[in-house]
Motif scaffolding. Structure first.
Motif, PDB file in Angstrom:
ATOM      1  N   GLU A  10       0.851  -1.182   0.000  1.00  0.00           N
ATOM      2  CA  GLU A  10       0.000   0.000   0.000  1.00  0.00           C
ATOM      3  C   GLU A  10       0.883   1.226   0.000  1.00  0.00           C
ATOM      4  O   GLU A  10       1.816   1.339   0.801  1.00  0.00           O
ATOM      5  N   GLN A  11       0.571   2.154  -0.894  1.00  0.00           N
ATOM      6  CA  GLN A  11       1.349   3.374  -1.023  1.00  0.00           C
ATOM      7  C   GLN A  11       1.168   4.237   0.222  1.00  0.00           C
ATOM      8  O   GLN A  11       0.048   4.446   0.677  1.00  0.00           O
ATOM      9  N   THR A  22       7.033   7.574   3.190  1.00  0.00           N
ATOM     10  CA  THR A  22       8.183   6.874   3.784  1.00  0.00           C
ATOM     11  C   THR A  22       8.648   7.520   5.076  1.00  0.00           C
ATOM     12  O   THR A  22       9.371   6.894   5.851  1.00  0.00           O
ATOM     13  N   MET A  38       5.926   2.695  11.362  1.00  0.00           N
ATOM     14  CA  MET A  38       6.474   1.469  10.771  1.00  0.00           C
ATOM     15  C   MET A  38       5.456   0.322  10.806  1.00  0.00           C
ATOM     16  O   MET A  38       5.330  -0.445   9.849  1.00  0.00           O
ATOM     17  N   ARG A  55       2.938   0.107   7.923  1.00  0.00           N
ATOM     18  CA  ARG A  55       3.362   0.018   6.519  1.00  0.00           C
ATOM     19  C   ARG A  55       3.033  -1.334   5.893  1.00  0.00           C
ATOM     20  O   ARG A  55       3.109  -2.366   6.559  1.00  0.00           O
ATOM     21  N   ASP A 114       4.765  -2.601   2.860  1.00  0.00           N
ATOM     22  CA  ASP A 114       5.855  -2.209   1.957  1.00  0.00           C
ATOM     23  C   ASP A 114       6.127  -3.318   0.932  1.00  0.00           C
ATOM     24  O   ASP A 114       6.750  -4.332   1.243  1.00  0.00           O
ATOM     25  N   LEU A 166       8.136  -3.340  -1.525  1.00  0.00           N
ATOM     26  CA  LEU A 166       9.560  -3.545  -1.832  1.00  0.00           C
ATOM     27  C   LEU A 166      10.243  -4.369  -0.738  1.00  0.00           C
ATOM     28  O   LEU A 166      11.135  -5.167  -1.027  1.00  0.00           O
ATOM     29  N   LEU A 167       9.807  -4.211   0.493  1.00  0.00           N
ATOM     30  CA  LEU A 167      10.345  -5.064   1.560  1.00  0.00           C
ATOM     31  C   LEU A 167       9.962  -6.518   1.300  1.00  0.00           C
ATOM     32  O   LEU A 167      10.796  -7.432   1.423  1.00  0.00           O
ATOM     33  N   ALA A 227      12.100  -7.785  -1.517  1.00  0.00           N
ATOM     34  CA  ALA A 227      13.489  -7.995  -1.086  1.00  0.00           C
ATOM     35  C   ALA A 227      13.610  -9.313  -0.322  1.00  0.00           C
ATOM     36  O   ALA A 227      14.578 -10.063  -0.483  1.00  0.00           O
ATOM     37  N   ARG A 228      12.606  -9.601   0.501  1.00  0.00           N
ATOM     38  CA  ARG A 228      12.652 -10.867   1.249  1.00  0.00           C
ATOM     39  C   ARG A 228      12.522 -12.068   0.303  1.00  0.00           C
ATOM     40  O   ARG A 228      13.077 -13.138   0.583  1.00  0.00           O
ATOM     41  N   VAL A 255      13.805 -12.126  -2.745  1.00  0.00           N
ATOM     42  CA  VAL A 255      15.138 -12.247  -3.356  1.00  0.00           C
ATOM     43  C   VAL A 255      16.077 -13.001  -2.408  1.00  0.00           C
ATOM     44  O   VAL A 255      16.813 -13.910  -2.821  1.00  0.00           O
ATOM     45  N   VAL A 256      16.026 -12.608  -1.143  1.00  0.00           N
ATOM     46  CA  VAL A 256      16.882 -13.262  -0.147  1.00  0.00           C
ATOM     47  C   VAL A 256      16.459 -14.727   0.023  1.00  0.00           C
ATOM     48  O   VAL A 256      17.299 -15.621   0.120  1.00  0.00           O
ATOM     49  N   MET A 297      13.069  -6.675 -11.630  1.00  0.00           N
ATOM     50  CA  MET A 297      12.177  -6.131 -10.620  1.00  0.00           C
ATOM     51  C   MET A 297      11.670  -4.776 -11.085  1.00  0.00           C
ATOM     52  O   MET A 297      12.442  -3.949 -11.553  1.00  0.00           O
ATOM     53  N   VAL A 355       9.322  -1.573  -9.651  1.00  0.00           N
ATOM     54  CA  VAL A 355       8.785  -1.012  -8.408  1.00  0.00           C
ATOM     55  C   VAL A 355       7.819   0.126  -8.743  1.00  0.00           C
ATOM     56  O   VAL A 355       8.146   0.991  -9.550  1.00  0.00           O
ATOM     57  N   ARG A 392       3.815   0.453  -3.566  1.00  0.00           N
ATOM     58  CA  ARG A 392       2.516  -0.236  -3.497  1.00  0.00           C
ATOM     59  C   ARG A 392       2.553  -1.571  -4.225  1.00  0.00           C
ATOM     60  O   ARG A 392       1.776  -2.460  -3.930  1.00  0.00           O
TER      61      ARG A 392
END
Lengths: 423, 423
Positions: free
Chosen positions: B228-229, B232, B237, B240, B242, B244-245, B248-249, B251-252, B275, B277, B287
């Motif tokens: 959700e937009q 930042t 916190m 949020r 997020d 992108l978070l 990222a998880r 990818v990891v 990717m 965004v 978002r």
């Protein structure tokens, strides 16, 4: 039923109905299906609203002028040669952003100044629509006010390009949004800005007015992760230098810093929100990723601790992903208080209007942050429903918007009387 | 000193000097400063090399024809009505990719067929330059050969758009790269392809020729992370969502799966390399993020275990980042063996030429993977220095390239004699 003729006459009653009608008009520029606006700086929608706002000012007797970076001013000079009280915000928005962010403050400034237009003051009045506050299209944010206050070099600002390679200077020249004869920082006695809160403090506490007393401290980084392009299928895992893996670990690290440190007292807000991957191909390991990484806190010591941890852990990410992490740029600021005299003045005006108020910080940056420190600056908030921000669902009620307009008018009247000036 | 006149005559000696000179010419299309090529499918550089290659074929008596998806064929019909031995690869490259990937196989196929042009065979010869094998501009990869073999719907393929929204069908029509009269799968008796290895097995073992016996199994996902937009800075916190978070998880997680499972026996290669965004702004929480995620292994059971772990751990990422992860698309394949008869035939030719060889799998996909299963298919490798692939630094020595050309010529001669055909 009201009087339709009255609503259609732009010169008529400048009270609540006109303000709300003007705000509805403004919200039509770049309007999105879900009630927001999509009008990044110097976009076609931003150009149209800029032209509309210029006409609005000119029709009401403001002298409309621009500076070289596209800041738009409406001047009401009633006392020749006196400095200006500057009041305003920004009309540009985030992509698919909210209607109120910035635009509310510009229109409230214009209406407040117009309400005072018939009287003479010690100081002159100037309304401003700062160029590119959002920074989504052209980095950094608070762009126009940064050039105005000298924090950003005008030449570098004009040479800034958007992701498609389009140059600010070329866009501004093509649309005729620059000019001469605009006031400079030396002409400004003080600055005021009103904005929607972008948080839930006012709503949660049932307060109408936020008297902003300080800005959170922040550190902002532009990072570049350098890996090596290779085949996603055939390259042995141990041989990979995957820039996207390194970048992903930085995103996760930013969140971990908040998780670890926020429990210790003051909050720490962290984020990565922009990422560009090269070559961004489905079968090629990324050779380079650029990203932003922000740390914010009201506690400067906590921020310093987060910054230290960030730097110390980057080395581990470089090793594990076999990449190099470069700091391509950084900037930041400490906790910046707004002048007490301005807070007191605004509090008295709010009391006079019977509006509930509270002192509070701002986490988000505003153009007022650039002005603060140069000239006495007053920063005011009105509530935002559910604290939704940078989102099409952002909303402020008519009652709160009009209360803020009344407050800003009262503040502007006292500032115009010369109650607070530099030195 | 050599004979300059001989080098300049395109019809002259078709041995090593001409092949290497032609390859140097080919490497000039979209050449990059660091020795690679940048010529994605239907780019200006790809169009120019396509035109050059068409002239090359026509000048040597090949009949040049195209199908509706832009596959380019050079036909040598010496036995009217007989089916074709098809031989080729692709001329398009990754962004800033290597010179040898694909282009070597197309030029070697053309030279091999030209060497056999003066003699009559049971089967006819057809050289092919498959459209958009790389898939970096238009997804999926191995695009043209997928349409040829029926794995990809022609209408859907023509309607595919690049990231800028440009449609395959429009590009092909504008450049004249489509046509009629091309052979179809029913006209093909067998297929052969030679390619640079894209790994270090041949180099590490001092072997000149790889006899490809199977393709690794793979699962490929297109994932969409929905958040959700929000702002930042000011968004708490805990509030949020997020995207992108969450991305990222993922990818990891992909790397963790390889780290955890590769130790158990067979290797597991995993990657995320693309990717996107939204809105990709410096001050707005993402978002939505779209990404690809690939799993590959020569061990189907290991791949199934990785796939199971991936799915089970996505739920945890959804919870921790407060996002939804959608599987927007997926495809995959099992371990696919190449026919033993083709491996044996190629081995005999290599022995006859005194070239060292070994059986090996291919991790990377090739157009031959699409043909395999439909017609008898022979897949051959030559060494790639340091195994560098999808990188401007990719290199194969002249000696290895010429050895591969000799091998392919020998294989083609025996295939044209009808030694291996379907059924």
């Amino acid at each position: 039923m009201g009087d339709p003729a009255n609503e259609e006459d732009p010169m008529a009653d400048d009270g609540a109905p006109t303000f709300l009608a003007d705000f509805a008009t403004l919200s039509g520029f770049g309007a999105t299906e879900r009630g927001g606006v999509h009008r990044e700086a110097a976009s076609e929608a931003d150009d149209r609203q800029w032209a509309w706002f210029g006409r609005w000012l000119a029709d009401r007797g403001f002298t409309v002028v621009h500076d070289r970076i596209g800041n738009q001013f409406g001047l009401l000079e009633r006392t020749p040669g006196a400095p200006y009280v500057l009041v305003g915000s920004h009309l540009d928005s985030q992509p698919f952003g909210g209607r109120w962010d910035g635009a509310y403050g510009v229109l409230a400034a214009a209406h407040a100044a117009h309400r005072l237009a018939g009287t003479t003051h010690a100081l002159n009045l100037a309304v401003v629509n700062w160029f590119n506050e959002e920074g989504s299209r052209f980095t950094p944010s608070m762009f126009g006010s940064a050039v105005f206050t000298g924090a950003l070099d005008p030449g570098a600002a004009l040479d800034t390009r958007d992701p498609a390679g389009i140059r600010v200077g070329d866009l501004l020249a093509a649309s005729g949004r620059t000019g001469t004869g605009a006031p400079t920082l030396a002409d400004i006695a003080c600055y005021a800005e009103i904005h929607v809160e972008q948080g839930r403090v006012l709503e949660d506490t049932g307060t109408t007015i936020g008297l902003v007393e300080a800005t959170w401290a922040a550190r902002k980084y532009a990072l570049r992760v350098l890996g090596e392009q290779s085949h996603t299928g055939s390259t042995v895992m141990a041989d990979r230098r995957d820039a996207l893996l390194g970048a992903a670990r930085l995103v996760v690290l930013a969140r971990e810093l908040s998780d670890e440190l926020s429990g210790t007292g003051a909050p720490l807000h962290t984020s990565v929100s922009r990422m560009t991957v090269e070559p961004n191909s489905p079968v090629t390991v990324a050779r380079e990723v650029t990203l932003n990484l922000d740390l914010r806190s009201p506690d400067e010591q906590l921020l310093a601790r987060a910054d230290e941890l960030l730097h110390s852990r980057i080395a581990g990410i470089e090793r594990s992903a076999r990449v190099a992490v470069e700091i391509a740029g950084s900037h930041g600021w400490g906790v910046q208080p707004f002048p007490a005299a301005g807070i007191d003045l605004a509090r008295e005006v709010a009391d006079g209007l019977g509006l509930g108020h509270r002192r509070m910080p701002t986490v988000a940056g505003h153009d007022s942050v650039n002005l603060n420190g140069h000239v006495p600056t007053v920063m005011l908030f009105v509530p935002s429903v559910d604290g939704i921000s940078h989102n099409e669902g952002e909303h402020t009620t008519d009652a709160d918007a009009l209360a803020g307009l009344d407050l800003l008018t009262g503040v502007l009247r006292r500032l115009a009387a010369g109650e607070i000036t530099a030195g």
